[in-house]
Design an enzyme around this catalytic site. Structure first.
Site, PDB file in Angstrom:
ATOM      1  N   HIS A  63     -24.989 -46.094  21.282  1.00  0.00           N
ATOM      2  CA  HIS A  63     -23.554 -46.020  21.576  1.00  0.00           C
ATOM      3  C   HIS A  63     -22.731 -45.526  20.395  1.00  0.00           C
ATOM      4  CE1 HIS A  63     -23.743 -49.771  19.356  1.00  0.00           C
ATOM      5  NE2 HIS A  63     -22.436 -49.737  19.238  1.00  0.00           N
ATOM      6  N   HIS A  78     -17.955 -43.801  17.841  1.00  0.00           N
ATOM      7  CA  HIS A  78     -18.300 -45.022  18.580  1.00  0.00           C
ATOM      8  C   HIS A  78     -17.806 -44.876  20.019  1.00  0.00           C
ATOM      9  CE1 HIS A  78     -18.362 -49.260  19.768  1.00  0.00           C
ATOM     10  NE2 HIS A  78     -19.048 -49.539  18.670  1.00  0.00           N
TER      11      HIS A  78
END
Length: 214
Positions: A63, A78
């Site tokens: 992620h 992110h």
């Protein structure tokens, strides 16, 4: 070798509305504990490189990753908020740690619908993690498409070194165990770092037989 004298313009790694950190629905990011940056509420399902550089870290869950640009700036990308809890499901990494990437290169494909249903937010962050060496200058935009100019990164001027005499002998030590259900990943680690910065302190990290001090 990185050239720290070169300014850099970051391209938008995602398409969508642009948010300031203060409007991010997460206290850690919004407080700047992770570093200065900006956010995008993505309308597409692929994260692209905002600049040329080297991938110096990839989260095991896919992620998030960090790119070191050619001028030495380190940029954390992110996807979403609390997406570490998906444990990698819904993410397809297209690069590996150590890979050299070009500006605009696809890095991660992700399931927009799954993140929207199972996580706190789709809002994705672009964070400068070595802000002691660089500063950010946002480009005035409300919405971007992948590849649009998003941020300028400018090298900070060296500060004059001042000699400070401290005759205080007071000190304290303690051993603290910190746990988190998602592991000590970037966000909780940033809170530990921010707390430690309030003291004259030294921290040591031990993991998999390796150690680092800061």
């Amino acid at each position: 070798m990185p050239d720290n004298n070169n300014d850099l313009t970051l391209s938008a790694p995602l398409s969508g509305p642009v948010l300031t950190l203060g409007n991010v629905p997460d206290d850690v990011f919004a407080s700047g504990a992770m570093g200065d940056g900006i956010a995008i509420d993505p309308l597409n399902d692929c994260l692209h490189a905002p600049c040329a550089g080297v991938v110096i870290h990839v989260a095991r869950t896919g992620h998030a990753l960090t790119i070191r640009a050619d001028n030495g700036a380190e940029v954390l990308l992110h996807v979403g908020i609390d997406t570490v809890q998906l444990n990698g499901e819904g993410f397809a990494l297209l690069v590996k740690q150590g890979a050299r990437v070009s500006n605009g290169q696809p890095l991660v494909r992700f399931d927009l619908d799954r993140i929207a249903r199972q996580c706190k937010s789709l809002v994705s962050l672009i964070i400068l993690t070595n802000g002691e060496q660089f500063e950010l200058r946002p480009v005035a935009v409300n919405t971007v498409k992948v590849g649009d100019a998003l941020l300028r990164i400018v090298a900070r001027q060296p500060a004059a070194v001042q000699s400070v005499s401290d005759n205080s002998q007071a000190h304290a030590s303690a051993s603290v165990r910190i746990t988190h259900r998602g592991g000590l990943h970037a966000r909780p680690a940033a809170l530990v770092r921010k707390t430690a910065q309030g003291f004259s302190s030294q921290s040591q990290l031990h993991f998999a037989g390796k150690s680092a001090s800061c």
